[in-house]
Design a protein around this motif. Structure first.
Motif, PDB file in Angstrom:
ATOM      1  N   TRP A 114       0.907  -1.109  -0.205  1.00  0.00           N
ATOM      2  CA  TRP A 114       0.050  -0.054  -0.090  1.00  0.00           C
ATOM      3  C   TRP A 114       0.702   1.428   0.032  1.00  0.00           C
ATOM      4  O   TRP A 114       2.004   1.546   0.704  1.00  0.00           O
ATOM      5  CB  TRP A 114      -0.865  -0.031   1.221  1.00  0.00           C
ATOM      6  CG  TRP A 114      -1.848  -0.864   1.138  1.00  0.00           C
ATOM      7  CD1 TRP A 114      -1.662  -2.360   1.349  1.00  0.00           C
ATOM      8  CD2 TRP A 114      -3.201  -0.963   0.951  1.00  0.00           C
ATOM      9  NE1 TRP A 114      -3.249  -3.101   1.468  1.00  0.00           N
ATOM     10  CE2 TRP A 114      -3.972  -2.073   0.828  1.00  0.00           C
ATOM     11  CE3 TRP A 114      -4.093   0.088   0.425  1.00  0.00           C
ATOM     12  CZ2 TRP A 114      -5.445  -2.253   0.626  1.00  0.00           C
ATOM     13  CZ3 TRP A 114      -5.471   0.068  -0.077  1.00  0.00           C
ATOM     14  CH2 TRP A 114      -5.868  -0.994   0.068  1.00  0.00           C
ATOM     15  N   GLY A 115       0.388   2.316  -0.613  1.00  0.00           N
ATOM     16  CA  GLY A 115       0.863   3.773  -0.525  1.00  0.00           C
ATOM     17  C   GLY A 115       0.300   4.400   0.695  1.00  0.00           C
ATOM     18  O   GLY A 115      -0.229   3.867   1.291  1.00  0.00           O
ATOM     19  N   GLN A 116       0.986   5.435   0.819  1.00  0.00           N
ATOM     20  CA  GLN A 116       0.535   6.164   2.130  1.00  0.00           C
ATOM     21  C   GLN A 116      -0.727   7.291   2.000  1.00  0.00           C
ATOM     22  O   GLN A 116      -1.152   7.701   2.756  1.00  0.00           O
ATOM     23  CB  GLN A 116       1.745   7.254   2.377  1.00  0.00           C
ATOM     24  CG  GLN A 116       1.759   8.644   1.576  1.00  0.00           C
ATOM     25  CD  GLN A 116       2.137   8.251   0.054  1.00  0.00           C
ATOM     26  OE1 GLN A 116       2.677   7.024  -0.230  1.00  0.00           O
ATOM     27  NE2 GLN A 116       2.144   9.392  -0.631  1.00  0.00           N
ATOM     28  N   GLY A 117      -1.202   7.248   0.487  1.00  0.00           N
ATOM     29  CA  GLY A 117      -2.446   7.845   0.465  1.00  0.00           C
ATOM     30  C   GLY A 117      -2.023   9.408   0.162  1.00  0.00           C
ATOM     31  O   GLY A 117      -0.991   9.974   0.239  1.00  0.00           O
ATOM     32  N   THR A 118      -3.115   9.803  -0.734  1.00  0.00           N
ATOM     33  CA  THR A 118      -3.121  11.404  -1.258  1.00  0.00           C
ATOM     34  C   THR A 118      -4.394  11.723  -0.982  1.00  0.00           C
ATOM     35  O   THR A 118      -5.595  11.142  -1.406  1.00  0.00           O
ATOM     36  CB  THR A 118      -2.665  11.339  -2.722  1.00  0.00           C
ATOM     37  OG1 THR A 118      -2.334  12.782  -2.983  1.00  0.00           O
ATOM     38  CG2 THR A 118      -3.497  10.639  -3.728  1.00  0.00           C
ATOM     39  N   GLN A 119      -4.655  12.925  -0.543  1.00  0.00           N
ATOM     40  CA  GLN A 119      -6.052  13.653  -0.082  1.00  0.00           C
ATOM     41  C   GLN A 119      -6.511  14.249  -1.413  1.00  0.00           C
ATOM     42  O   GLN A 119      -5.984  14.938  -2.068  1.00  0.00           O
ATOM     43  CB  GLN A 119      -5.849  14.741   0.968  1.00  0.00           C
ATOM     44  CG  GLN A 119      -7.116  15.428   1.176  1.00  0.00           C
ATOM     45  CD  GLN A 119      -7.967  14.495   2.132  1.00  0.00           C
ATOM     46  OE1 GLN A 119      -7.692  13.914   3.001  1.00  0.00           O
ATOM     47  NE2 GLN A 119      -9.505  14.587   1.711  1.00  0.00           N
ATOM     48  N   VAL A 120      -7.793  13.799  -1.584  1.00  0.00           N
ATOM     49  CA  VAL A 120      -8.604  14.540  -2.663  1.00  0.00           C
ATOM     50  C   VAL A 120      -9.824  15.212  -1.993  1.00  0.00           C
ATOM     51  O   VAL A 120     -10.405  14.333  -1.350  1.00  0.00           O
ATOM     52  CB  VAL A 120      -9.163  13.474  -3.699  1.00  0.00           C
ATOM     53  CG1 VAL A 120     -10.207  13.962  -4.697  1.00  0.00           C
ATOM     54  CG2 VAL A 120      -7.762  12.986  -4.548  1.00  0.00           C
ATOM     55  N   THR A 121     -10.049  16.517  -2.269  1.00  0.00           N
ATOM     56  CA  THR A 121     -11.059  17.133  -1.558  1.00  0.00           C
ATOM     57  C   THR A 121     -11.880  17.983  -2.773  1.00  0.00           C
ATOM     58  O   THR A 121     -11.187  18.553  -3.870  1.00  0.00           O
ATOM     59  CB  THR A 121     -10.577  18.381  -0.774  1.00  0.00           C
ATOM     60  OG1 THR A 121      -9.884  17.707   0.296  1.00  0.00           O
ATOM     61  CG2 THR A 121     -11.656  18.991  -0.093  1.00  0.00           C
ATOM     62  N   VAL A 122     -13.030  17.717  -2.764  1.00  0.00           N
ATOM     63  CA  VAL A 122     -14.199  18.251  -4.092  1.00  0.00           C
ATOM     64  C   VAL A 122     -15.143  19.298  -3.142  1.00  0.00           C
ATOM     65  O   VAL A 122     -15.944  18.536  -2.528  1.00  0.00           O
ATOM     66  CB  VAL A 122     -14.603  17.032  -4.610  1.00  0.00           C
ATOM     67  CG1 VAL A 122     -15.627  17.943  -5.930  1.00  0.00           C
ATOM     68  CG2 VAL A 122     -13.686  16.246  -5.105  1.00  0.00           C
ATOM     69  N   SER A 123     -15.141  20.251  -3.726  1.00  0.00           N
ATOM     70  CA  SER A 123     -15.920  21.221  -2.980  1.00  0.00           C
ATOM     71  C   SER A 123     -17.055  21.583  -3.884  1.00  0.00           C
ATOM     72  O   SER A 123     -17.112  21.597  -5.228  1.00  0.00           O
ATOM     73  CB  SER A 123     -15.275  22.703  -2.803  1.00  0.00           C
ATOM     74  OG  SER A 123     -14.849  23.212  -3.767  1.00  0.00           O
ATOM     75  N   SER A 124     -18.457  21.355  -3.260  1.00  0.00           N
ATOM     76  CA  SER A 124     -19.496  21.753  -3.966  1.00  0.00           C
ATOM     77  C   SER A 124     -20.066  23.253  -4.246  1.00  0.00           C
ATOM     78  O   SER A 124     -19.396  24.068  -3.559  1.00  0.00           O
ATOM     79  CB  SER A 124     -20.774  20.855  -3.391  1.00  0.00           C
ATOM     80  OG  SER A 124     -20.808  21.423  -1.966  1.00  0.00           O
TER      81      SER A 124
END
Length: 124
Positions: A114-124
């Motif tokens: 597994w990788g460490q993860g990356t944040q994705v934030t989607v604003s409406s």
């Protein structure tokens, strides 16, 4: 051992696009399915997409089908997740994972690295 490093996350408005990358290093000569998973706040990690060694087989969660595209460049040992028409509910930490063997899986417990993860934030 295989090391995975994700990149490409960030903040985007609804309807926008992002492209995630997952660079693999280490014993990349072995056959690995690559998968993307995500975990939203207060939710369990869930399957997003997977791709076979040479990209001949892909599979997607229903929630992203038609909007996300998984691909890989075996020469670069890199997998990608192209995300279009993003929605607020796509907000999560996205993880890439590698699974040994000739069969893919949507179950996170069957992935070996597994990788460490990356944040994705989607604003409406």
């Amino acid at each position: 051992q295989v090391q995975l490093v994700e990149s490409g996350g960030g903040s985007v408005q609804a309807g926008g696009s992002l492209r995630l990358s997952c660079a693999a290093s280490g014993r990349t000569s072995s056959s690995y399915y690559m998968g993307w998973f995500r975990q939203a706040p207060r939710k369990e990690r869930e399957f997003v997409a997977l791709i076979s060694l040479y990209g001949g087989r892909t599979s997607y969660a229903d929630s992203v089908k038609g909007r996300f595209t998984i691909s890989r460049d075996s020469a670069k040992n890199t997998a990608y997740l192209e995300m279009n028409s993003l929605k607020a509910e796509d907000t999560a930490v996205y993880y890439c994972a590698a699974k040994r063997g000739a069969l893919g899986s949507v179950r996170e417990t069957e992935y070996d690295y597994w990788g460490q993860g990356t944040q994705v934030t989607v604003s409406s």
